[in-house]
Design an enzyme around this catalytic site. Structure first.
Site, PDB file in Angstrom:
ATOM      1  N   GLY A  38       0.794  -1.224   0.000  1.00 52.44           N
ATOM      2  CA  GLY A  38       0.000   0.000   0.000  1.00 52.44           C
ATOM      3  C   GLY A  38       0.825   1.271   0.000  1.00 52.44           C
ATOM      4  O   GLY A  38       0.291   2.371  -0.133  1.00 52.44           O
ATOM      5  N   ASN A  39       2.141   1.134   0.162  1.00 49.74           N
ATOM      6  CA  ASN A  39       3.015   2.305   0.149  1.00 49.74           C
ATOM      7  C   ASN A  39       3.364   2.632  -1.302  1.00 49.74           C
ATOM      8  O   ASN A  39       3.729   1.750  -2.071  1.00 49.74           O
ATOM      9  CB  ASN A  39       4.276   2.018   0.971  1.00 49.74           C
ATOM     10  CG  ASN A  39       5.072   3.269   1.250  1.00 49.74           C
ATOM     11  OD1 ASN A  39       5.486   3.976   0.341  1.00 49.74           O
ATOM     12  ND2 ASN A  39       5.295   3.540   2.522  1.00 49.74           N
ATOM     13  N   ASP A  40       3.268   3.886  -1.661  1.00 46.50           N
ATOM     14  CA  ASP A  40       3.502   4.310  -3.044  1.00 46.50           C
ATOM     15  C   ASP A  40       4.955   4.670  -3.346  1.00 46.50           C
ATOM     16  O   ASP A  40       5.244   5.229  -4.405  1.00 46.50           O
ATOM     17  CB  ASP A  40       2.612   5.516  -3.375  1.00 46.50           C
ATOM     18  CG  ASP A  40       1.150   5.150  -3.488  1.00 46.50           C
ATOM     19  OD1 ASP A  40       0.852   4.058  -4.011  1.00 46.50           O
ATOM     20  OD2 ASP A  40       0.304   5.958  -3.059  1.00 46.50           O
TER      21      ASP A  40
END
EC number: 3.2.2.-
Length: 158
Positions: A38-40
């Protein structure tokens, strides 16, 4: 629970260093910087260097960073944190930034990934580095990806 950070991903060619805060649970399990899907981070950085970092394995991501003279590290060597939120980091131990002069003699720009790591910006600025605080790559950041991409791209311009 006390969490340990990772060693720096830097070498003598590093010109830009991105400092996070402390790895979250998923990253620690994977032994990878920015390992939470979920980390971009990898999407944002890939858009800056013009490579699809999301579709390659972790080792190749690190090689892409090195080719682009970009390093990774965290502000904290260790700290207590329940979950992944930076606001919940306590009893933190700060990394020894003095090693940067020897390990990365060509380092010029230090970018802080988010507010928590950005609190330590004055320390690196006082060491003579150009510094900028980025909008967090965290999936918890409510800013749009487009807005963050724009901010990140601007920070990389020198």
């Amino acid at each position: 629970m006390k969490k340990q950070g990772f060693p720096p991903v830097i070498d003598e060619n590093t010109e830009i260093l991105i400092l996070g805060s402390l790895p979250g649970d998923v990253s620690i399990r994977k032994h990878q910087y920015y390992g939470h899907p979920g980390n971009d981070f990898w999407r944002l950085l890939g858009s800056i260097i013009g490579e699809d970092l999301q579709s390659i394995n972790y080792q190749n991501r690190l090689e892409a960073l090195k080719r682009n003279k970009i390093g990774l590290w965290d502000v904290f060597k260790a700290g207590k944190r329940e979950g992944n939120e930076d606001t919940k980091i306590k009893d933190e131990e700060i990394n020894q930034f003095s090693i940067l002069k020897d390990m990365a003699p060509n380092l010029k720009l230090v970018l802080f990934n988010g507010k928590k790591s950005g609190e330590y910006e004055p320390i690196l600025r006082a060491m003579g580095y150009e510094t900028k605080i980025l909008l967090s790559s965290s999936g918890a950041n409510r800013r749009s990806l487009k807005s963050r991409k724009s901010g990140w791209a601007e920070a990389f311009k020198r």
